[in-house]
Design a protein around this motif. Structure first.
Motif, mmCIF file in Angstrom:
data_model
loop_
_atom_site.group_PDB
_atom_site.id
_atom_site.type_symbol
_atom_site.label_atom_id
_atom_site.label_comp_id
_atom_site.label_asym_id
_atom_site.label_seq_id
_atom_site.Cartn_x
_atom_site.Cartn_y
_atom_site.Cartn_z
ATOM 1 N N PRO A 46 0.975 -0.931 -0.525
ATOM 2 C CA PRO A 46 0.232 0.238 0.078
ATOM 3 C C PRO A 46 1.080 1.349 -0.268
ATOM 4 C CG PRO A 46 -1.217 -1.703 1.594
ATOM 5 C CD PRO A 46 0.459 -1.624 0.930
ATOM 6 N N GLU A 47 0.524 2.305 -0.724
ATOM 7 C CA GLU A 47 1.184 3.109 -0.950
ATOM 8 C C GLU A 47 1.441 3.825 0.468
ATOM 9 O OE1 GLU A 47 -0.447 5.838 -3.773
ATOM 10 O OE2 GLU A 47 -0.365 4.679 -5.209
ATOM 11 N N HIS A 48 0.900 4.269 1.385
ATOM 12 C CA HIS A 48 0.585 4.623 2.724
ATOM 13 C C HIS A 48 1.946 4.227 4.157
ATOM 14 C CE1 HIS A 48 -2.050 1.775 4.466
ATOM 15 N NE2 HIS A 48 -0.800 2.028 5.194
ATOM 16 N N MET A 49 2.382 2.780 3.028
ATOM 17 C CA MET A 49 4.131 2.055 3.482
ATOM 18 C C MET A 49 4.603 2.691 3.854
ATOM 19 S SD MET A 49 2.361 -0.542 5.176
ATOM 20 C CE MET A 49 3.385 -1.058 5.616
ATOM 21 N N LEU A 50 5.081 3.127 4.922
ATOM 22 C CA LEU A 50 6.444 3.458 5.384
ATOM 23 C C LEU A 50 7.466 3.129 5.274
ATOM 24 C CD1 LEU A 50 5.807 5.473 8.716
ATOM 25 C CD2 LEU A 50 5.959 6.752 6.390
ATOM 26 N N ILE A 51 8.704 3.311 4.458
ATOM 27 C CA ILE A 51 9.379 2.155 4.299
ATOM 28 C C ILE A 51 10.948 3.089 4.449
ATOM 29 C CG2 ILE A 51 9.594 1.051 1.774
ATOM 30 C CD1 ILE A 51 11.659 3.192 0.477
ATOM 31 N N HIS A 52 11.796 2.192 5.364
ATOM 32 C CA HIS A 52 13.177 3.363 6.150
ATOM 33 C C HIS A 52 14.223 1.740 5.251
ATOM 34 C CE1 HIS A 52 10.384 4.419 8.587
ATOM 35 N NE2 HIS A 52 9.474 3.346 9.061
ATOM 36 N N PRO A 53 15.076 2.760 4.700
ATOM 37 C CA PRO A 53 15.780 1.489 4.420
ATOM 38 C C PRO A 53 17.285 1.894 5.482
ATOM 39 C CG PRO A 53 16.075 3.909 3.412
ATOM 40 C CD PRO A 53 15.377 4.243 4.642
ATOM 41 N N GLY A 54 18.517 0.999 4.634
ATOM 42 C CA GLY A 54 19.880 0.875 6.070
ATOM 43 C C GLY A 54 21.276 2.453 4.968
ATOM 44 N N HIS A 55 20.415 2.745 4.338
ATOM 45 C CA HIS A 55 21.238 4.457 4.393
ATOM 46 C C HIS A 55 20.361 5.477 3.942
ATOM 47 C CE1 HIS A 55 24.751 1.841 4.322
ATOM 48 N NE2 HIS A 55 23.761 0.658 2.991
ATOM 49 N N GLY A 56 20.792 6.369 4.476
ATOM 50 C CA GLY A 56 19.959 7.658 4.206
ATOM 51 C C GLY A 56 18.490 7.860 5.084
ATOM 52 N N SER A 57 17.959 8.345 4.078
ATOM 53 C CA SER A 57 16.373 8.919 4.806
ATOM 54 C C SER A 57 15.188 7.767 4.328
ATOM 55 C CB SER A 57 16.101 10.489 4.295
ATOM 56 O OG SER A 57 16.362 11.481 4.746
#
Length: 217
Positions: free
Chosen positions: A181-192
């Protein structure tokens, strides 16, 4: 519904990286303890948390150098175990660096998309996203997806590393953005951090690869 904050530790090593502490009811998993073992330990002590395991999105050096920060099981995809164990694949050999721990003394738990990982009654879904490495995964809980080096804000993981595969990375990125879903937040290994919707609209790699997919249908 209780809201749980995203606990992000900015760690410095060969590359600045994001380590996450996934917490529910004062118990937690550590996601990708890349560097600065003492910093991770100090945070856990200060927050009075109990670490029950470590989750790896993949096994590159900048995500595992502090793997011995706590004596707990380490979970990673079954295809990624070889990379964890082989210094010619995980980066320790490339950077001519010795592990500060004996990998044979760490409890390694292979997982896959069928695995059930629970944290205080909350299920953590395992999403198989090969491409940056052959056994890369993302972890999904609630409205948050921890994407490792698969998907970044405005970018994607590199595909010039050992076991990387561009076609697999394309498939993983398209699957992740199109199916979540588009509202899902993504938290990557680098950056914001970002959202699925934002990446669908503005990520240039997604735009190019999606166009390729549509042309080839």
């Amino acid at each position: 519904m209780k809201l749980y904050p995203v606990r992000k530790l900015h760690l410095d090593g060969f590359f600045p990286m994001n380590c996450y502490v996934l917490e529910r009811n004062n118990k937690c998993f550590i996601i990708d303890p890349g560097y600065q073992k003492e910093t991770i330990q100090a945070y856990i002590k200060r927050e009075k948390l109990e670490v029950i395991g470590i989750l790896l999105t993949h096994a590159h050096i900048d995500h595992i150098e502090a793997l011995d920060c706590f004596n707990v099981p380490v979970y990673l995809h079954e295809e990624e175990v070889e990379i964890l164990l082989n210094d010619n694949l995980n980066g320790f050999g490339y950077f001519k660096k010795q592990k500060a721990y004996d990998i044979n003394k760490i409890e390694v738990v292979p997982i896959n998309e069928s695995s059930i990982v629970e944290l205080e009654g909350h299920e953590i879904s395992v999403i198989f996203t090969p491409g940056h490495t052959k056994g890369g995964v993302c972890y999904k809980i609630g409205h948050d997806i921890y994407t490792g080096d698969t998907l970044f804000e405005g970018s994607v993981g590199k595909w010039d590393r050992p076991t990387a595969n561009l076609e697999h990375l394309k498939e993983s990125v398209l699957k992740l953005i199109d199916k979540q879903p588009e509202h899902m937040l993504i938290h990557p290994g680098h950056g914001s951090s970002s959202t699925i919707g934002t990446e669908k609209r503005f990520n240039p790699f997604y735009a190019e690869w999606k166009q390729e997919q549509l042309i080839n249908i």
